[in-house]
Design an enzyme around this catalytic site. Structure first.
Site, PDB file in Angstrom:
ATOM      1  CG  ASN A 146      63.684  36.571  27.160  1.00 14.51           C
ATOM      2  OD1 ASN A 146      62.818  37.313  27.606  1.00 14.51           O
ATOM      3  ND2 ASN A 146      63.660  35.259  27.356  1.00 14.51           N
ATOM      4  CG  ASP A 186      64.173  28.515  22.909  1.00 12.73           C
ATOM      5  OD1 ASP A 186      63.127  28.172  23.494  1.00 12.73           O
ATOM      6  OD2 ASP A 186      64.175  29.245  21.896  1.00 12.73           O
ATOM      7  CG  PHE A 228      52.025  34.749  23.318  1.00 15.16           C
ATOM      8  CD1 PHE A 228      51.018  34.242  24.126  1.00 15.16           C
ATOM      9  CD2 PHE A 228      51.971  36.092  22.954  1.00 15.16           C
ATOM     10  CE1 PHE A 228      49.972  35.047  24.559  1.00 15.16           C
ATOM     11  CE2 PHE A 228      50.934  36.909  23.386  1.00 15.16           C
ATOM     12  CZ  PHE A 228      49.934  36.383  24.184  1.00 15.16           C
ATOM     13  CE  LYS A 231      56.552  25.264  20.746  1.00  9.53           C
ATOM     14  NZ  LYS A 231      57.250  26.106  21.716  1.00  9.53           N
TER      15      LYS A 231
HETATM   16  N1  CTP Z   1      57.774  27.820  25.179  1.00  7.09           N
HETATM   17  C1  CTP Z   1      57.797  26.955  26.262  1.00  7.09           C
HETATM   18  N2  CTP Z   1      58.966  26.373  26.638  1.00  7.09           N
HETATM   19  C2  CTP Z   1      60.116  26.631  25.986  1.00  7.09           C
HETATM   20  C3  CTP Z   1      60.100  27.519  24.885  1.00  7.09           C
HETATM   21  C4  CTP Z   1      58.915  28.101  24.515  1.00  7.09           C
HETATM   22  O1  CTP Z   1      56.749  26.718  26.866  1.00  7.09           O
HETATM   23  N3  CTP Z   1      61.230  26.058  26.381  1.00  7.09           N
HETATM   24  C5  CTP Z   1      56.481  28.416  24.777  1.00  7.09           C
HETATM   25  C6  CTP Z   1      56.407  29.927  24.930  1.00  7.09           C
HETATM   26  O2  CTP Z   1      55.869  30.273  26.211  1.00  7.09           O
HETATM   27  C7  CTP Z   1      55.478  30.344  23.803  1.00  7.09           C
HETATM   28  C8  CTP Z   1      55.738  29.297  22.740  1.00  7.09           C
HETATM   29  O3  CTP Z   1      56.337  28.182  23.404  1.00  7.09           O
HETATM   30  O4  CTP Z   1      54.123  30.262  24.176  1.00  7.09           O
HETATM   31  C9  CTP Z   1      56.615  29.744  21.622  1.00  7.09           C
HETATM   32  O5  CTP Z   1      57.794  30.299  22.111  1.00  7.09           O
HETATM   33  P1  CTP Z   1      58.875  30.937  21.122  1.00  7.09           P
HETATM   34  O6  CTP Z   1      60.037  31.413  21.941  1.00  7.09           O
HETATM   35  O7  CTP Z   1      58.208  31.892  20.199  1.00  7.09           O
HETATM   36  O8  CTP Z   1      59.278  29.720  20.211  1.00  7.09           O
HETATM   37  P2  CTP Z   1      60.094  28.412  20.437  1.00  7.09           P
HETATM   38  O9  CTP Z   1      59.148  27.286  20.522  1.00  7.09           O
HETATM   39  O10 CTP Z   1      61.044  28.567  21.587  1.00  7.09           O
HETATM   40  O11 CTP Z   1      60.877  28.298  19.061  1.00  7.09           O
HETATM   41  P3  CTP Z   1      61.969  29.307  18.419  1.00  7.09           P
HETATM   42  O12 CTP Z   1      62.696  29.926  19.613  1.00  7.09           O
HETATM   43  O13 CTP Z   1      62.818  28.430  17.605  1.00  7.09           O
HETATM   44  O14 CTP Z   1      61.201  30.312  17.620  1.00  7.09           O
END
Ligand code: CTP
Length: 404
Positions: free
Chosen positions: A208, A277, A321, A339
């Protein structure tokens, strides 16, 4: 970072004196009002005009200059300084300060100041290792003088070893750090930053646009504020922050391992990383060749590192975040609860001036106590401090609540 601060830069006579010109530039760029004091031997290496031009202030050289004494005077310089930095600091000036000798403008002013004094020594390796120099430096350390130790490398005298003046950027960082409030002293802060890369084959990956800037700014600010910081970083094009233990990782799996490793010792966790993800179900051992008109990739879910930390949170303060493009507050609130976080920093990455790659950000801060705060557009460096201000306040409240 140094706006409104008066920094007096002492330049003593070493070949590294030319590097101090760059230090002046960096300090001025940070907003400091810089006043340069040069010793007689420093003037053999660099002309005062160089420092005058860069600092936009007169350079002070003589102890008994009647006009200068009337207008500014060495005592006034000593009183007005928020910080003294001597770069390069020769063995001679370190020896004089350690013995209380004040026989020129610089040593007299330093003796008269109540401001912190930061020394950046530069000298021949054998002088640096000389037990007399070591004793003098240790004495100054005991008296609260701060040091930016020299780097190793080729020295101007032909020897190789420690004794090179530290990089001006490192000295500037230490100046900022010396002037920062130390409200995170005693804390162990774990920060994650940047994107992760999930490999498809030996030459391609899914990732990303995260630049890592937000996380790096938080790690740097936390260290300036006195914390011990571990930064787990995905692949970015940024210099690791000074004084921060930086662990470089590539994939979400590697980030999980490194972050959970540092989690045990952490008191505060800030997860600014944009973790992928999903990852390809399998990584092809050889390059995927172009054949059909379309190609289906099967992706599998990566572990959610932050959610795992939420389950094992204990007494730690956990900040996540949320990068969103729609329903910012609603989605961020869901993440906060799901979380088990204490704080969520939410940004609408589709907004101009916010999110990935930008130098600035616009965020909303949601806390587990139900508070929601909108912060205006600001540089990520400033935002890092704004986030940490709120973390410091909330951590104190949380601990007071637990002990009360
Ligand atoms: N995060 C994480 N591990 C993952 C995905 C996200 O630790 N596999 C953490 C990120 O570092 C951030 C938070 O979760 O602090 C939210 O990440 P974000 O990408 O906004 O959301 P997601 O939980 O991945 O959900 P979505 O993509 O559906 O919005």
């Amino acid at each position: 970072m140094l706006t409104g601060k008066v920094v007096v830069l002492g330049v003593t006579g070493g070949i590294a004196a030319y590097k101090s010109a760059e230090l002046v530039r960096l300090l001025v760029r940070e907003g400091a009002s810089v006043h340069v004091v040069m010793t007689r031997s420093a003037r053999e290496f660099v002309a005062p005009l160089t420092f005058q031009t860069l600092s936009m202030n007169p350079v002070h050289c003589d102890l008994f200059n009647l006009i200068e004494e009337q207008e500014i005077g060495h005592i006034s310089l000593a009183d007005r300084a928020d910080l003294f930095v001597i770069a390069p600091a020769t063995a001679n000036v370190v020896g004089k300060l350690a013995c209380g000798i004040a026989d020129d403008l610089l040593t007299t002013t330093v003796m008269a100041t109540r401001a912190p004094v930061l020394l950046a020594p530069a000298m021949n390796v054998n002088m640096y290792r000389n037990p007399i120099y070591r004793e003098n430096a240790e004495k100054l350390l005991r008296h609260g003088y701060l040091f930016v130790e020299p780097a190793r490398g080729m020295l101007a005298c032909g020897w190789e070893g420690e004794g090179r003046l530290q990089d001006p950027a490192v000295i500037c960082e230490e100046v900022i750090s010396a002037l920062a409030r130390k409200d995170l002293r005693g804390e162990k802060v774990l920060v994650t930053a940047g994107p992760t890369r999930e490999e498809l084959d030996p030459i391609r990956y899914i990732s990303n646009h995260s630049s890592g800037r937000m996380g790096y700014a938080i790690a740097r600010a936390a260290r300036r504020r006195g914390a011990e910081v571990v930064l787990v970083s995905g692949p970015v094009c940024l210099e690791p922050p000074c004084g921060v233990e930086t662990v470089h990782v590539t994939s979400a799996g590697e980030m999980r391992e490194a972050a959970l490793g540092a989690f045990a010792d952490a008191t505060i966790v800030v997860k600014a990383a944009a973790v992928a993800d999903y990852r390809p179900e399998g990584r092809a051992a050889a390059k995927i060749k172009k054949r059909e008109a379309s190609l289906n990739l099967k992706l599998v879910k990566n572990p959610d590192i932050l959610a795992e930390m939420g389950l094992a949170k204990g007494d730690r303060y956990l900040v996540g975040f949320a990068a969103e493009t729609v329903a910012l507050e609603e989605n961020a609130a869901k993440k906060l609860a799901a979380k088990n976080l204490d704080m969520v920093v939410a940004n609408d990455v589709s907004q101009e001036g916010a999110g990935f790659g930008a130098e600035t950000n616009i965020v909303k801060i949601l806390c587990s106590d139900g508070s929601v705060e909108d912060l205006p557009l600001m540089a990520k460096e400033r935002l890092a401090d704004a986030i940490l201000d709120r973390v410091v306040e909330r951590v104190a409240q949380k601990r007071a609540g637990r002990n009360g």
